[in-house]
Design a protein around this motif. Structure first.
Motif, PDB file in Angstrom:
ATOM      1  N   GLN A 156       0.806  -1.217   0.000  1.00 30.65           N
ATOM      2  CA  GLN A 156       0.000   0.000   0.000  1.00 30.65           C
ATOM      3  C   GLN A 156       0.844   1.273   0.000  1.00 30.65           C
ATOM      4  OE1 GLN A 156      -3.852   0.168   1.945  1.00 30.65           O
ATOM      5  NE2 GLN A 156      -3.560  -1.911   2.703  1.00 30.65           N
ATOM      6  N   GLN A 157       2.149   1.154   0.265  1.00 29.31           N
ATOM      7  CA  GLN A 157       3.033   2.302   0.089  1.00 29.31           C
ATOM      8  C   GLN A 157       3.093   2.743  -1.378  1.00 29.31           C
ATOM      9  OE1 GLN A 157       6.574   0.409   1.800  1.00 29.31           O
ATOM     10  NE2 GLN A 157       6.608   1.989   3.366  1.00 29.31           N
ATOM     11  N   MET A 158       2.734   1.845  -2.289  1.00 32.71           N
ATOM     12  CA  MET A 158       2.856   2.108  -3.724  1.00 32.71           C
ATOM     13  C   MET A 158       1.559   2.624  -4.339  1.00 32.71           C
ATOM     14  SD  MET A 158       5.994   0.883  -3.884  1.00 32.71           S
ATOM     15  CE  MET A 158       6.448   0.655  -5.609  1.00 32.71           C
ATOM     16  N   LEU A 159       0.561   2.950  -3.506  1.00 30.31           N
ATOM     17  CA  LEU A 159      -0.765   3.265  -4.043  1.00 30.31           C
ATOM     18  C   LEU A 159      -0.780   4.529  -4.909  1.00 30.31           C
ATOM     19  CD1 LEU A 159      -3.151   2.301  -1.119  1.00 30.31           C
ATOM     20  CD2 LEU A 159      -3.179   1.377  -3.448  1.00 30.31           C
ATOM     21  N   LEU A 160      -0.083   5.578  -4.510  1.00 26.02           N
ATOM     22  CA  LEU A 160      -0.094   6.789  -5.333  1.00 26.02           C
ATOM     23  C   LEU A 160       0.488   6.498  -6.707  1.00 26.02           C
ATOM     24  CD1 LEU A 160       0.524  10.431  -4.500  1.00 26.02           C
ATOM     25  CD2 LEU A 160       1.948   9.419  -6.281  1.00 26.02           C
ATOM     26  N   LEU A 161       1.592   5.778  -6.733  1.00 27.96           N
ATOM     27  CA  LEU A 161       2.179   5.392  -8.021  1.00 27.96           C
ATOM     28  C   LEU A 161       1.198   4.557  -8.831  1.00 27.96           C
ATOM     29  CD1 LEU A 161       5.720   4.498  -6.728  1.00 27.96           C
ATOM     30  CD2 LEU A 161       5.308   6.033  -8.654  1.00 27.96           C
ATOM     31  N   ALA A 162       0.547   3.602  -8.158  1.00 23.84           N
ATOM     32  CA  ALA A 162      -0.383   2.718  -8.855  1.00 23.84           C
ATOM     33  C   ALA A 162      -1.561   3.491  -9.429  1.00 23.84           C
ATOM     34  CB  ALA A 162      -0.867   1.631  -7.905  1.00 23.84           C
ATOM     35  N   ASP A 163      -2.116   4.408  -8.653  1.00 23.99           N
ATOM     36  CA  ASP A 163      -3.257   5.183  -9.146  1.00 23.99           C
ATOM     37  C   ASP A 163      -2.852   6.077 -10.318  1.00 23.99           C
ATOM     38  OD1 ASP A 163      -5.111   4.111  -7.376  1.00 23.99           O
ATOM     39  OD2 ASP A 163      -4.781   5.648  -5.856  1.00 23.99           O
ATOM     40  N   THR A 164      -1.638   6.622 -10.268  1.00 25.51           N
ATOM     41  CA  THR A 164      -1.149   7.442 -11.383  1.00 25.51           C
ATOM     42  C   THR A 164      -1.005   6.598 -12.652  1.00 25.51           C
ATOM     43  OG1 THR A 164       0.054   8.862  -9.831  1.00 25.51           O
ATOM     44  CG2 THR A 164       0.690   8.986 -12.145  1.00 25.51           C
ATOM     45  N   LEU A 165      -0.480   5.393 -12.504  1.00 21.75           N
ATOM     46  CA  LEU A 165      -0.335   4.500 -13.657  1.00 21.75           C
ATOM     47  C   LEU A 165      -1.688   4.086 -14.206  1.00 21.75           C
ATOM     48  CD1 LEU A 165       2.577   2.225 -12.378  1.00 21.75           C
ATOM     49  CD2 LEU A 165       2.721   4.090 -14.044  1.00 21.75           C
ATOM     50  N   HIS A 166      -2.641   3.827 -13.313  1.00 22.34           N
ATOM     51  CA  HIS A 166      -3.980   3.446 -13.766  1.00 22.34           C
ATOM     52  C   HIS A 166      -4.631   4.583 -14.544  1.00 22.34           C
ATOM     53  CE1 HIS A 166      -8.363   2.750 -13.347  1.00 22.34           C
ATOM     54  NE2 HIS A 166      -8.012   1.497 -13.562  1.00 22.34           N
ATOM     55  N   ALA A 167      -4.466   5.814 -14.075  1.00 24.49           N
ATOM     56  CA  ALA A 167      -5.028   6.966 -14.782  1.00 24.49           C
ATOM     57  C   ALA A 167      -4.408   7.141 -16.163  1.00 24.49           C
ATOM     58  CB  ALA A 167      -4.827   8.232 -13.952  1.00 24.49           C
ATOM     59  N   ALA A 168      -3.199   6.633 -16.347  1.00 28.16           N
ATOM     60  CA  ALA A 168      -2.498   6.727 -17.633  1.00 28.16           C
ATOM     61  C   ALA A 168      -2.814   5.557 -18.557  1.00 28.16           C
ATOM     62  CB  ALA A 168      -0.993   6.810 -17.401  1.00 28.16           C
ATOM     63  N   GLY A 169      -3.711   4.672 -18.128  1.00 22.93           N
ATOM     64  CA  GLY A 169      -4.134   3.580 -18.997  1.00 22.93           C
ATOM     65  C   GLY A 169      -3.413   2.272 -18.787  1.00 22.93           C
ATOM     66  N   LEU A 170      -2.665   2.155 -17.691  1.00 20.50           N
ATOM     67  CA  LEU A 170      -1.967   0.918 -17.387  1.00 20.50           C
ATOM     68  C   LEU A 170      -2.730   0.133 -16.314  1.00 20.50           C
ATOM     69  CD1 LEU A 170       1.568   2.555 -17.258  1.00 20.50           C
ATOM     70  CD2 LEU A 170       0.728   1.061 -19.069  1.00 20.50           C
ATOM     71  N   ASP A 171      -2.372  -1.126 -16.144  1.00 21.11           N
ATOM     72  CA  ASP A 171      -3.014  -2.001 -15.165  1.00 21.11           C
ATOM     73  C   ASP A 171      -2.036  -2.283 -14.036  1.00 21.11           C
ATOM     74  OD1 ASP A 171      -4.579  -3.825 -13.786  1.00 21.11           O
ATOM     75  OD2 ASP A 171      -4.122  -5.489 -15.136  1.00 21.11           O
ATOM     76  N   PRO A 172      -2.079  -1.495 -12.938  1.00 23.19           N
ATOM     77  CA  PRO A 172      -1.137  -1.713 -11.845  1.00 23.19           C
ATOM     78  C   PRO A 172      -1.555  -2.886 -10.968  1.00 23.19           C
ATOM     79  CG  PRO A 172      -2.590   0.110 -11.314  1.00 23.19           C
ATOM     80  CD  PRO A 172      -2.976  -0.346 -12.693  1.00 23.19           C
ATOM     81  N   VAL A 173      -0.591  -3.729 -10.627  1.00 17.56           N
ATOM     82  CA  VAL A 173      -0.800  -4.855  -9.720  1.00 17.56           C
ATOM     83  C   VAL A 173       0.230  -4.719  -8.605  1.00 17.56           C
ATOM     84  CG1 VAL A 173      -0.839  -7.360  -9.469  1.00 17.56           C
ATOM     85  CG2 VAL A 173      -1.610  -6.309 -11.606  1.00 17.56           C
ATOM     86  N   LEU A 174      -0.235  -4.694  -7.353  1.00 14.81           N
ATOM     87  CA  LEU A 174       0.645  -4.519  -6.208  1.00 14.81           C
ATOM     88  C   LEU A 174       0.825  -5.851  -5.499  1.00 14.81           C
ATOM     89  CD1 LEU A 174      -0.592  -1.659  -6.807  1.00 14.81           C
ATOM     90  CD2 LEU A 174      -0.274  -1.155  -4.395  1.00 14.81           C
ATOM     91  N   LEU A 175       2.035  -6.084  -5.011  1.00 20.90           N
ATOM     92  CA  LEU A 175       2.366  -7.356  -4.377  1.00 20.90           C
ATOM     93  C   LEU A 175       2.957  -7.121  -2.995  1.00 20.90           C
ATOM     94  CD1 LEU A 175       2.936 -10.469  -4.541  1.00 20.90           C
ATOM     95  CD2 LEU A 175       5.139  -9.876  -5.566  1.00 20.90           C
ATOM     96  N   ASP A 176       2.446  -7.842  -1.995  1.00 23.70           N
ATOM     97  CA  ASP A 176       3.104  -7.918  -0.696  1.00 23.70           C
ATOM     98  C   ASP A 176       4.078  -9.090  -0.731  1.00 23.70           C
ATOM     99  OD1 ASP A 176       2.087  -5.835   0.893  1.00 23.70           O
ATOM    100  OD2 ASP A 176       0.302  -6.969   1.439  1.00 23.70           O
ATOM    101  N   PHE A 177       5.355  -8.813  -0.545  1.00 20.20           N
ATOM    102  CA  PHE A 177       6.329  -9.897  -0.483  1.00 20.20           C
ATOM    103  C   PHE A 177       6.077 -10.777   0.750  1.00 20.20           C
ATOM    104  CE2 PHE A 177       9.342  -7.219  -3.137  1.00 20.20           C
ATOM    105  CZ  PHE A 177       9.380  -8.104  -4.197  1.00 20.20           C
ATOM    106  N   PRO A 178       6.581 -12.009   0.748  1.00 21.03           N
ATOM    107  CA  PRO A 178       6.436 -12.871   1.926  1.00 21.03           C
ATOM    108  C   PRO A 178       6.895 -12.160   3.200  1.00 21.03           C
ATOM    109  CG  PRO A 178       7.341 -14.116   0.099  1.00 21.03           C
ATOM    110  CD  PRO A 178       7.300 -12.682  -0.350  1.00 21.03           C
ATOM    111  N   ALA A 179       6.141 -12.382   4.283  1.00 21.34           N
ATOM    112  CA  ALA A 179       6.423 -11.802   5.601  1.00 21.34           C
ATOM    113  C   ALA A 179       6.161 -10.300   5.653  1.00 21.34           C
ATOM    114  CB  ALA A 179       7.850 -12.102   6.049  1.00 21.34           C
TER     115      ALA A 179
END
Length: 314
Positions: free
Chosen positions: A108-131
């Protein structure tokens, strides 16, 4: 284990912030006592501490999701990885961009980046690494981060881009160097290579110089990956993707020299130097999000600037 190629910066110890808590300091005291009596046991205890994200991610596991996002859990090794995606909107294919956090961070630290990418027409997928975040487990390793990227790619198919922070950036560069199907990389505040961070870890807890070498040898033997393959020199020979490196001049966790060294090693990489953002605020900066979006859009034939020349600043 190889000697690190990036010299420590003037900062007294960039790793100290990770091990300033009471639990880490108490374990550090136990390690100092046990080293002289039982070095093998001390090494095992040090590895357990080194592989445990501090502080523990209890709060991240309870944090509510923002509107428009949903979480899935994908099987991975001994547990499951949490994956965050936008709820389906309309029709049409969007190029997939995988966003991954760093050590002791969460998706969720990456949400601003993800929302910006989504607004630009990309499909952002965020991943929580193990642990980390909502993913299973309490301990993780850098090679496990790399395997998680491969597992996500197997589910998602070839990736348009990977946007990665800190230790996640090092994992992403290593995965790309070994053939991860991805077109472009954006590496934000990349972490120092593990040989150097092991030295900082030992220094932060007042441990001896021999411990990092023993820890590195154990990691290489168990994980089956030479730590030298996370060094800028090796990555520079094997990463072919156009890469944007973003690093702040006031980063106290991973000094700017780390990002500069990596950008110089990678063929055709661009370096964007920011100011006053430190190690984590770079993830919530609108100008950084715009630069990352422009870099990823360049592969789609857009009119955006494909990236500033090496050494540019904002």
């Amino acid at each position: 284990m190889t000697t690190p190629t990036v010299a420590p910066a003037a900062t007294p110890n960039p790793a100290a912030a990770f091990y300033a808590g009471l639990i880490a300091r108490s374990l550090g005291a136990a390690l100092r006592v046990s080293q002289s009596v039982a070095p093998a046991a001390a090494t095992r205890l040090a590895l357990r501490l080194f592989f445990t994200p501090m502080p523990l991610k209890l709060a991240a596991r309870r944090r509510p999701l923002p509107a428009g996002w949903q979480v899935e859990h994908w099987p991975f090794e001994q547990g499951a990885m949490a994956v965050y995606r936008r709820r389906p909107e309309g029709k049409g294919e969007r190029p997939t961009v995988l966003l991954v956090h760093g050590w002791a961070g969460d998706a969720q630290q990456m949400l601003l980046l993800a929302d910006t990418l989504h607004a630009a027409g990309l499909d952002p997928v965020l991943l929580d690494f193990p642990a980390h975040g909502r993913s299973a487990g309490w301990r993780a390793t850098l090679p496990q981060f790399v395997r998680a990227l491969w597992a996500a790619s197997a589910r998602l198919g070839p990736l348009h881009g990977v946007v990665a922070h800190s230790l996640g950036a090092l994992a992403a560069a290593h995965a790309a160097a070994n053939g991860l199907p991805v077109q472009r990389l954006a590496l934000l505040a990349p972490s120092p290579p593990p040989a150097l961070f092991l030295q900082w870890f030992a220094r932060s807890l007042g441990l001896g110089d021999g411990l990092p070498q023993r820890m590195g040898t154990w990691i290489e033997r168990v994980e089956g990956v030479p730590l030298q393959r996370f060094e800028p020199g090796w990555l520079g020979l094997h990463v072919a993707q156009p890469t944007l490196v973003v690093h702040d001049e006031h980063d106290r966790v991973s000094p700017l020299a780390v990002g500069q060294r990596l950008a110089q090693a990678l063929r055709g990489a661009s370096l964007l130097v920011t100011h006053t953002l430190g190690h984590r605020r770079v993830l919530g900066d609108a100008a950084v999000a715009a630069a990352v979006t422009a870099h990823l859009q360049a592969a789609r034939g857009s009119q955006h600037d494909p990236g500033r020349p090496n050494g540019s600043e904002v």
